[in-house]
Design a protein around this motif. Structure first.
Motif, PDB file in Angstrom:
ATOM      1  N   PHE A 108     -11.496  -7.017 -84.883  1.00 36.80           N
ATOM      2  CA  PHE A 108     -12.537  -7.776 -84.192  1.00 36.80           C
ATOM      3  C   PHE A 108     -12.268  -9.279 -84.300  1.00 36.80           C
ATOM      4  O   PHE A 108     -12.314 -10.012 -83.330  1.00 36.80           O
ATOM      5  CB  PHE A 108     -13.921  -7.492 -84.829  1.00 36.80           C
ATOM      6  CG  PHE A 108     -14.806  -6.604 -83.998  1.00 36.80           C
ATOM      7  CD1 PHE A 108     -15.390  -7.070 -82.813  1.00 36.80           C
ATOM      8  CD2 PHE A 108     -15.084  -5.306 -84.404  1.00 36.80           C
ATOM      9  CE1 PHE A 108     -16.212  -6.244 -82.056  1.00 36.80           C
ATOM     10  CE2 PHE A 108     -15.914  -4.483 -83.641  1.00 36.80           C
ATOM     11  CZ  PHE A 108     -16.476  -4.945 -82.471  1.00 36.80           C
ATOM     12  N   GLU A 109     -11.988  -9.688 -85.524  1.00 40.69           N
ATOM     13  CA  GLU A 109     -11.833 -11.115 -85.777  1.00 40.69           C
ATOM     14  C   GLU A 109     -10.661 -11.686 -84.984  1.00 40.69           C
ATOM     15  O   GLU A 109     -10.797 -12.695 -84.281  1.00 40.69           O
ATOM     16  CB  GLU A 109     -11.616 -11.331 -87.285  1.00 40.69           C
ATOM     17  CG  GLU A 109     -11.726 -12.777 -87.692  1.00 40.69           C
ATOM     18  CD  GLU A 109     -11.930 -12.926 -89.205  1.00 40.69           C
ATOM     19  OE1 GLU A 109     -11.866 -11.910 -89.942  1.00 40.69           O
ATOM     20  OE2 GLU A 109     -12.156 -14.069 -89.656  1.00 40.69           O
ATOM     21  N   SER A 110      -9.490 -11.000 -85.065  1.00 44.57           N
ATOM     22  CA  SER A 110      -8.316 -11.540 -84.378  1.00 44.57           C
ATOM     23  C   SER A 110      -8.532 -11.538 -82.867  1.00 44.57           C
ATOM     24  O   SER A 110      -8.136 -12.473 -82.166  1.00 44.57           O
ATOM     25  CB  SER A 110      -7.065 -10.742 -84.762  1.00 44.57           C
ATOM     26  OG  SER A 110      -7.203  -9.403 -84.344  1.00 44.57           O
ATOM     27  N   THR A 111      -9.212 -10.495 -82.381  1.00 47.69           N
ATOM     28  CA  THR A 111      -9.444 -10.431 -80.940  1.00 47.69           C
ATOM     29  C   THR A 111     -10.387 -11.541 -80.483  1.00 47.69           C
ATOM     30  O   THR A 111     -10.158 -12.182 -79.445  1.00 47.69           O
ATOM     31  CB  THR A 111     -10.035  -9.053 -80.558  1.00 47.69           C
ATOM     32  OG1 THR A 111      -9.224  -8.027 -81.118  1.00 47.69           O
ATOM     33  CG2 THR A 111     -10.086  -8.887 -79.052  1.00 47.69           C
ATOM     34  N   MET A 112     -11.403 -11.801 -81.249  1.00 52.79           N
ATOM     35  CA  MET A 112     -12.376 -12.815 -80.849  1.00 52.79           C
ATOM     36  C   MET A 112     -11.811 -14.237 -80.981  1.00 52.79           C
ATOM     37  O   MET A 112     -12.264 -15.155 -80.306  1.00 52.79           O
ATOM     38  CB  MET A 112     -13.676 -12.669 -81.655  1.00 52.79           C
ATOM     39  CG  MET A 112     -14.500 -11.461 -81.236  1.00 52.79           C
ATOM     40  SD  MET A 112     -14.813 -11.385 -79.432  1.00 52.79           S
ATOM     41  CE  MET A 112     -14.002  -9.847 -78.995  1.00 52.79           C
ATOM     42  N   ARG A 124     -12.173   0.161 -81.727  1.00 50.60           N
ATOM     43  CA  ARG A 124     -10.823  -0.376 -81.805  1.00 50.60           C
ATOM     44  C   ARG A 124     -10.088  -0.218 -80.477  1.00 50.60           C
ATOM     45  O   ARG A 124      -9.318  -1.088 -80.071  1.00 50.60           O
ATOM     46  CB  ARG A 124     -10.045   0.290 -82.949  1.00 50.60           C
ATOM     47  CG  ARG A 124     -10.693  -0.043 -84.309  1.00 50.60           C
ATOM     48  CD  ARG A 124      -9.725   0.107 -85.429  1.00 50.60           C
ATOM     49  NE  ARG A 124      -8.607  -0.809 -85.267  1.00 50.60           N
ATOM     50  CZ  ARG A 124      -7.652  -0.971 -86.184  1.00 50.60           C
ATOM     51  NH1 ARG A 124      -7.703  -0.288 -87.301  1.00 50.60           N
ATOM     52  NH2 ARG A 124      -6.679  -1.809 -85.976  1.00 50.60           N
ATOM     53  N   GLY A 125     -10.349   0.883 -79.793  1.00 46.28           N
ATOM     54  CA  GLY A 125      -9.764   1.066 -78.468  1.00 46.28           C
ATOM     55  C   GLY A 125     -10.217  -0.032 -77.520  1.00 46.28           C
ATOM     56  O   GLY A 125      -9.438  -0.589 -76.739  1.00 46.28           O
ATOM     57  N   MET A 126     -11.478  -0.367 -77.635  1.00 50.72           N
ATOM     58  CA  MET A 126     -12.064  -1.422 -76.829  1.00 50.72           C
ATOM     59  C   MET A 126     -11.362  -2.754 -77.132  1.00 50.72           C
ATOM     60  O   MET A 126     -10.983  -3.495 -76.228  1.00 50.72           O
ATOM     61  CB  MET A 126     -13.536  -1.488 -77.240  1.00 50.72           C
ATOM     62  CG  MET A 126     -14.442  -2.276 -76.381  1.00 50.72           C
ATOM     63  SD  MET A 126     -16.128  -2.251 -77.138  1.00 50.72           S
ATOM     64  CE  MET A 126     -15.993  -3.638 -78.270  1.00 50.72           C
ATOM     65  N   LEU A 127     -11.159  -3.035 -78.396  1.00 49.30           N
ATOM     66  CA  LEU A 127     -10.514  -4.290 -78.799  1.00 49.30           C
ATOM     67  C   LEU A 127      -9.068  -4.329 -78.310  1.00 49.30           C
ATOM     68  O   LEU A 127      -8.590  -5.358 -77.813  1.00 49.30           O
ATOM     69  CB  LEU A 127     -10.573  -4.451 -80.325  1.00 49.30           C
ATOM     70  CG  LEU A 127     -11.985  -4.618 -80.903  1.00 49.30           C
ATOM     71  CD1 LEU A 127     -11.955  -4.488 -82.427  1.00 49.30           C
ATOM     72  CD2 LEU A 127     -12.600  -5.949 -80.497  1.00 49.30           C
ATOM     73  N   THR A 128      -8.369  -3.202 -78.438  1.00 53.87           N
ATOM     74  CA  THR A 128      -6.990  -3.140 -77.963  1.00 53.87           C
ATOM     75  C   THR A 128      -6.918  -3.415 -76.465  1.00 53.87           C
ATOM     76  O   THR A 128      -6.045  -4.143 -75.988  1.00 53.87           O
ATOM     77  CB  THR A 128      -6.391  -1.750 -78.279  1.00 53.87           C
ATOM     78  OG1 THR A 128      -6.474  -1.539 -79.688  1.00 53.87           O
ATOM     79  CG2 THR A 128      -4.946  -1.650 -77.822  1.00 53.87           C
ATOM     80  N   SER A 129      -7.869  -2.844 -75.721  1.00 54.57           N
ATOM     81  CA  SER A 129      -7.862  -3.045 -74.265  1.00 54.57           C
ATOM     82  C   SER A 129      -8.088  -4.515 -73.917  1.00 54.57           C
ATOM     83  O   SER A 129      -7.541  -5.021 -72.943  1.00 54.57           O
ATOM     84  CB  SER A 129      -8.922  -2.168 -73.599  1.00 54.57           C
ATOM     85  OG  SER A 129     -10.215  -2.718 -73.769  1.00 54.57           O
ATOM     86  N   MET A 180     -15.996  -3.691 -70.124  1.00 50.04           N
ATOM     87  CA  MET A 180     -14.974  -2.698 -70.493  1.00 50.04           C
ATOM     88  C   MET A 180     -14.307  -2.088 -69.263  1.00 50.04           C
ATOM     89  O   MET A 180     -13.174  -1.611 -69.331  1.00 50.04           O
ATOM     90  CB  MET A 180     -15.587  -1.605 -71.380  1.00 50.04           C
ATOM     91  CG  MET A 180     -15.902  -2.093 -72.787  1.00 50.04           C
ATOM     92  SD  MET A 180     -14.447  -2.868 -73.595  1.00 50.04           S
ATOM     93  CE  MET A 180     -15.046  -4.533 -73.871  1.00 50.04           C
ATOM     94  N   VAL A 181     -15.001  -2.137 -68.125  1.00 51.52           N
ATOM     95  CA  VAL A 181     -14.343  -1.739 -66.880  1.00 51.52           C
ATOM     96  C   VAL A 181     -13.282  -2.778 -66.535  1.00 51.52           C
ATOM     97  O   VAL A 181     -12.155  -2.456 -66.151  1.00 51.52           O
ATOM     98  CB  VAL A 181     -15.369  -1.584 -65.738  1.00 51.52           C
ATOM     99  CG1 VAL A 181     -14.672  -1.461 -64.382  1.00 51.52           C
ATOM    100  CG2 VAL A 181     -16.253  -0.363 -65.991  1.00 51.52           C
ATOM    101  N   LYS A 182     -13.635  -4.058 -66.748  1.00 52.05           N
ATOM    102  CA  LYS A 182     -12.675  -5.133 -66.445  1.00 52.05           C
ATOM    103  C   LYS A 182     -11.426  -5.075 -67.330  1.00 52.05           C
ATOM    104  O   LYS A 182     -10.328  -5.343 -66.873  1.00 52.05           O
ATOM    105  CB  LYS A 182     -13.332  -6.506 -66.614  1.00 52.05           C
ATOM    106  CG  LYS A 182     -14.139  -6.914 -65.388  1.00 52.05           C
ATOM    107  CD  LYS A 182     -14.802  -8.267 -65.581  1.00 52.05           C
ATOM    108  CE  LYS A 182     -15.934  -8.443 -64.601  1.00 52.05           C
ATOM    109  NZ  LYS A 182     -17.074  -9.172 -65.175  1.00 52.05           N
ATOM    110  N   THR A 183     -11.610  -4.731 -68.596  1.00 55.34           N
ATOM    111  CA  THR A 183     -10.433  -4.677 -69.471  1.00 55.34           C
ATOM    112  C   THR A 183      -9.634  -3.405 -69.227  1.00 55.34           C
ATOM    113  O   THR A 183      -8.539  -3.250 -69.760  1.00 55.34           O
ATOM    114  CB  THR A 183     -10.810  -4.688 -70.975  1.00 55.34           C
ATOM    115  OG1 THR A 183     -11.459  -3.448 -71.291  1.00 55.34           O
ATOM    116  CG2 THR A 183     -11.706  -5.842 -71.323  1.00 55.34           C
ATOM    117  N   GLY A 184     -10.216  -2.478 -68.462  1.00 56.94           N
ATOM    118  CA  GLY A 184      -9.515  -1.225 -68.193  1.00 56.94           C
ATOM    119  C   GLY A 184      -9.784  -0.164 -69.249  1.00 56.94           C
ATOM    120  O   GLY A 184      -9.275   0.955 -69.159  1.00 56.94           O
TER     121      GLY A 184
END
Lengths: 250, 250
Positions: free
Chosen positions: A195-199, A235-240, B199-203
């Motif tokens: 989360f932190e790195s993504t944000m 985590r999938g969300m963050l990866t995307s 999340m639709v936008k990120t795919g």
């Protein structure tokens, strides 16, 4: 524990109410209905309101007097909304349920009766005095009289809650069996780092001035006790997010 | 404590039940009844079963959708008898009452809603997912469906019992006074829409095949009962993602 608890209705006037009582009893696992001189029984209204609790109705016992109804009982409670001239030991339904389960454990099985009066004027003083304890549902003064089926529902609910207590002490998290094991601490930590790195990448989090973002996010997610799938989803969300940013930046 | 508790009935079919609910509410000191598209209202049957609780009926609010009914609420409970495919946090009525009184003390006043479904088939999954917690009256399996007025009676009874007792000892919540008021239902819904579109936008989320992403995300976040700052943080995070994607795509 609930094997031997009688619900006794005295001089019920509206047949529909008898059906409502039967339904409430069956919902809560009670089966033994005793009718003291009802105005009309059996009846179509009773069957309609019973909504499938016909077995309780057809097994109901009809008697002429309250004395007959409670003759063999060890423990008799009268339900009452009114304060009486001579005070009587009064319990609320929860205390009543606790007494019933204690006595049942301590003294072996034997009939318990809970007595409900007429729709319009309850039980007479003579009838009340046949009962060891009075149970009072703590309704609002000035509008204290519950529908008789609603009163039976509350009483039967408390008896059932008491019977489930031992079980509920061992109950899992949210009162239901969960579909997925909870995440482990390390999985959570990796997720928070993610989360932190993504944000930081999206610019939402300024590493020089993080303020309380991570603290509040942690508090929110941790108090929900996330399971493993939920952590994977986050985590999938963050990866995307990272991928989308990365690919558009190329 | 009971000032601001709404009883919400969704698509009630039998008018008499609405009256029975009003009576049960008034017996227990609740006053705020919200009817979502009832089959018929007002009606003679409702007034007859209300047995004097006409003031509750005439003050009832009529709305078209559950969303409208709960829009401003901070704490929304759905009553449910069924086990669902994806388990949701379930409380029994006593735990619910403890949470209501704790949250009310901690986070200032604000509407609490308790939602009751249709007589024959309860609430839809969509309706259930609008609510943070599910409350289940522990009825007998195989005969689990209570009459709706009887269910309201049990729920209202537990709220009243909690208001008459110091339940802070059993309070499950967070064991501390909270710093920020809880988010309202509408704020949560806007946040979930924001999550979904982002999340639709990120795919990550395929609108053609959403699987269970939104359901599981809802369940996770809602069971934490997010406060207003937490919702703002999550939305700020989502906005930063959209901006980053947008700017890098130019």
């Amino acid at each position: 524990m609930q094997a031997d608890i009688k619900i006794v209705l005295v001089n019920t006037t509206h047949s529909g109410n008898i059906g409502g009582v039967a339904r409430a009893m069956k919902n809560m696992g009670l089966a033994d209905l005793v009718l003291v001189a009802p105005k009309s029984f059996p009846s179509d209204e009773a069957s309609a309101r019973a909504a499938g609790a016909d077995d309780i109705l057809s097994a109901a016992t009809l008697v002429d007097s309250l004395q007959q109804a409670i003759a063999g009982c060890r423990l008799v409670f009268a339900t009452s909304a009114r304060e009486r001239h001579i005070p009587w030991p009064i319990m609320d339904p929860r205390e009543m349920a606790a007494v019933i389960s204690t006595v049942d454990k301590d003294a072996g099985s034997g009939a318990v009766a809970i007595v409900f009066g007429r729709e319009d004027r309850g039980l007479t003083n003579e009838e009340l005095h046949l009962c060891q304890h009075h149970v009072c549902i703590p309704s609002v003064s000035g509008f204290s009289s519950l529908n008789i089926a609603a009163a039976v529902q509350v009483i039967a609910y408390e008896i059932r809650m008491a019977s489930l207590t031992d079980v509920s002490a061992q109950a899992p998290q949210w009162g239901t069996s969960w579909d997925v094991p909870l995440a482990e601490q390390q999985e959570l930590e990796l997720m928070f780092e993610h989360f932190e790195s993504t944000m930081v990448k999206t610019g939402f989090l300024d590493p020089e001035n993080p303020r309380q973002f991570m603290t509040r996010l942690r508090r929110l997610i941790m108090r929900a006790l996330p399971d493993k799938i939920e952590v994977n989803i986050l985590r999938g969300m963050l990866t995307s997010i990272t991928k989308t940013i990365g690919s558009t930046k190329k």
